[in-house]
Design an enzyme around this catalytic site. Sequence first.
Site, PDB file in Angstrom:
ATOM      1  N   CYS A   1      -7.288 -17.324  25.157  1.00 49.95           N
ATOM      2  CA  CYS A   1      -6.333 -16.257  24.836  1.00 49.95           C
ATOM      3  C   CYS A   1      -4.976 -16.837  24.472  1.00 49.95           C
ATOM      4  O   CYS A   1      -4.494 -17.770  25.125  1.00 49.95           O
ATOM      5  CB  CYS A   1      -6.201 -15.314  26.031  1.00 49.95           C
ATOM      6  SG  CYS A   1      -5.035 -13.957  25.803  1.00 49.95           S
TER       7      CYS A   1
ATOM      8  N   CYS B   1      -4.661 -14.334  34.088  1.00 48.57           N
ATOM      9  CA  CYS B   1      -5.678 -15.377  34.253  1.00 48.57           C
ATOM     10  C   CYS B   1      -5.021 -16.655  34.774  1.00 48.57           C
ATOM     11  O   CYS B   1      -3.887 -16.971  34.410  1.00 48.57           O
ATOM     12  CB  CYS B   1      -6.373 -15.678  32.926  1.00 48.57           C
ATOM     13  SG  CYS B   1      -7.375 -14.310  32.288  1.00 48.57           S
TER      14      CYS B   1
ATOM     15  N   CYS C   1      -7.028  -9.493  24.720  1.00 47.40           N
ATOM     16  CA  CYS C   1      -7.409  -9.739  26.114  1.00 47.40           C
ATOM     17  C   CYS C   1      -8.900 -10.052  26.147  1.00 47.40           C
ATOM     18  O   CYS C   1      -9.731  -9.145  26.040  1.00 47.40           O
ATOM     19  CB  CYS C   1      -7.091  -8.542  27.003  1.00 47.40           C
ATOM     20  SG  CYS C   1      -7.483  -8.844  28.747  1.00 47.40           S
TER      21      CYS C   1
ATOM     22  N   GLN D   1     -16.478  -1.004  40.637  1.00 52.91           N
ATOM     23  CA  GLN D   1     -16.580  -2.439  40.372  1.00 52.91           C
ATOM     24  C   GLN D   1     -16.046  -2.729  38.976  1.00 52.91           C
ATOM     25  O   GLN D   1     -16.261  -1.963  38.034  1.00 52.91           O
ATOM     26  CB  GLN D   1     -18.033  -2.912  40.496  1.00 52.91           C
ATOM     27  CG  GLN D   1     -18.634  -2.741  41.880  1.00 52.91           C
ATOM     28  CD  GLN D   1     -18.044  -3.675  42.927  1.00 52.91           C
ATOM     29  OE1 GLN D   1     -17.227  -4.549  42.617  1.00 52.91           O
ATOM     30  NE2 GLN D   1     -18.449  -3.499  44.177  1.00 52.91           N
TER      31      GLN D   1
ATOM     32  N   PHE E   1     -19.053   2.162  53.844  1.00 52.48           N
ATOM     33  CA  PHE E   1     -18.006   2.009  52.822  1.00 52.48           C
ATOM     34  C   PHE E   1     -18.635   2.303  51.453  1.00 52.48           C
ATOM     35  O   PHE E   1     -18.527   1.530  50.508  1.00 52.48           O
ATOM     36  CB  PHE E   1     -17.402   0.608  52.849  1.00 52.48           C
ATOM     37  CG  PHE E   1     -16.899   0.165  54.198  1.00 52.48           C
ATOM     38  CD1 PHE E   1     -15.626   0.502  54.645  1.00 52.48           C
ATOM     39  CD2 PHE E   1     -17.701  -0.590  55.042  1.00 52.48           C
ATOM     40  CE1 PHE E   1     -15.166   0.101  55.879  1.00 52.48           C
ATOM     41  CE2 PHE E   1     -17.247  -1.006  56.291  1.00 52.48           C
ATOM     42  CZ  PHE E   1     -15.971  -0.654  56.711  1.00 52.48           C
TER      43      PHE E   1
ATOM     44  N   GLU F   1     -18.320   7.071  54.168  1.00 57.13           N
ATOM     45  CA  GLU F   1     -17.131   6.707  53.389  1.00 57.13           C
ATOM     46  C   GLU F   1     -15.946   7.501  53.913  1.00 57.13           C
ATOM     47  O   GLU F   1     -16.094   8.641  54.356  1.00 57.13           O
ATOM     48  CB  GLU F   1     -17.395   7.003  51.905  1.00 57.13           C
ATOM     49  CG  GLU F   1     -16.192   7.040  50.992  1.00 57.13           C
ATOM     50  CD  GLU F   1     -15.447   5.728  50.923  1.00 57.13           C
ATOM     51  OE1 GLU F   1     -14.206   5.770  50.924  1.00 57.13           O
ATOM     52  OE2 GLU F   1     -16.111   4.665  50.871  1.00 57.13           O
TER      53      GLU F   1
ATOM     54  N   ASP G   1     -20.009  -2.695  52.181  1.00 62.89           N
ATOM     55  CA  ASP G   1     -19.166  -3.281  51.135  1.00 62.89           C
ATOM     56  C   ASP G   1     -17.730  -2.837  51.386  1.00 62.89           C
ATOM     57  O   ASP G   1     -17.226  -1.906  50.753  1.00 62.89           O
ATOM     58  CB  ASP G   1     -19.650  -2.817  49.763  1.00 62.89           C
ATOM     59  CG  ASP G   1     -18.833  -3.414  48.622  1.00 62.89           C
ATOM     60  OD1 ASP G   1     -18.052  -4.356  48.871  1.00 62.89           O
ATOM     61  OD2 ASP G   1     -18.966  -2.932  47.478  1.00 62.89           O
TER      62      ASP G   1
ATOM     63  N   CYS H   1     -15.490  -8.962  48.704  1.00 67.52           N
ATOM     64  CA  CYS H   1     -14.607  -9.466  47.647  1.00 67.52           C
ATOM     65  C   CYS H   1     -13.600 -10.466  48.205  1.00 67.52           C
ATOM     66  O   CYS H   1     -12.687 -10.881  47.505  1.00 67.52           O
ATOM     67  CB  CYS H   1     -13.874  -8.317  46.967  1.00 67.52           C
ATOM     68  SG  CYS H   1     -12.835  -7.353  48.094  1.00 67.52           S
TER      69      CYS H   1
END
Length: 413
Positions: free
Chosen positions: A62, A71, A145, A245, A272, A292, A340, A366
Amino acid sequence: MSARFTIDRLGAQGDGVANTESGQVFIPFTLAGEVVTAARERDRATLMAVLEKSPLRIEPACRHFGDCGGCAVQHLEDGAYRAWKRDKVVHVLKGARIDCEVDDLVPCAPHTRRRVSFSARRTDTGLALGFNRHLSSQIVPLEECPIAVPQIVGALDMLRELGTLICATPKPFHMTVTVTASGLDVAASDSGRMGERQRQIASNFVVRHGLARLSVDGEIIIEPKKPMVLFGAAAVPVPPGSFLQATEPAEQTMADLVGQHLARAKKVADLFAGCGSFALRLAAKSEVHAVEGEAAALAALDRGFRFATGLKRVTSEKRDLFRRPLTFKELNAFDGLVFDPPRAGAEDQCRQIARSDVPLVAAVSCNPVTFARDLAILLAGGYRLKKVTPIDQFLWSPHVEAVALLEKPKKRR
């Protein structure tokens, strides 16, 4: 004043790390083995020039790389990049004394990010729309991008126009753009209070350009088409600002790993659960109880289930699992489980899972640090780790996902 540094390693956040007599110095956009000049300020430095390049340095994808802070490691050769990301998971597991084999990183292709959060600000020359400069609040306007899907990149000029129409503040604000089956869903936050005339002009713009929805600070301004996302056989109307996601291929990879592991389970708990990315796929084979804390996400999940065909029963429960985790006695009603959580992990919930008799557990994370902590709790409770798979869905960033599959042997009666 600039100084000369030799980069010893690539740090966890993608900065090059130079060991000096006065401590470590973190220098963005550098690689291990390189000799550079940089302007130092305490433990950080701004790159001035690369005097000796690493053989692993490549041309960034990029034109904005080095200015844009979106990034961190576009300049690293692909094989080395994948190894670096996998090692982030390996390192934290070793630190938690978890001995297991870690799969190769599941890669992330360019042009696959379906959800992008832009920074925006009104300026004398128009609306600046892009990402913040590295460690700065200054916005770098984007012309391209390579991480985002073409539908978003191709809409940059239109999004700048829309941002100009909804902006009612001199301060920076955010525009999160999501590609759905119905079109682009734009959710602005902190863009200021819009007047009635401004709302009408923005609404007309949304209709004219075929957007699915515009919302500001959670309030729907106009929704010509309900933004729908497919989770397996279910079409789910995602609420404004709801979790999704970042890339569809990564989501599918995670769902496949979880689904294969829980295939024998007749009754599954999804903790979750969000809008149902796991629950509604698992319901193809199993009864699912989705838990949730966000009411809007649960309502979307429930609607997706009710309008889908061929799924087994899905029930839902609104519950803050941080304040009130499912107890081990409640969990014993299930023979499979997936969780999750957000980046904070699920420490208290894992303590209850560890005490339970649920034979099959899938952990999705994550955050490798809280992932390792939570796995250690489950292993101490008698679970065995079958598989750990790192997944890249935030290309050229330091972030990495991971899925762990665990089993608990049945107790002898």
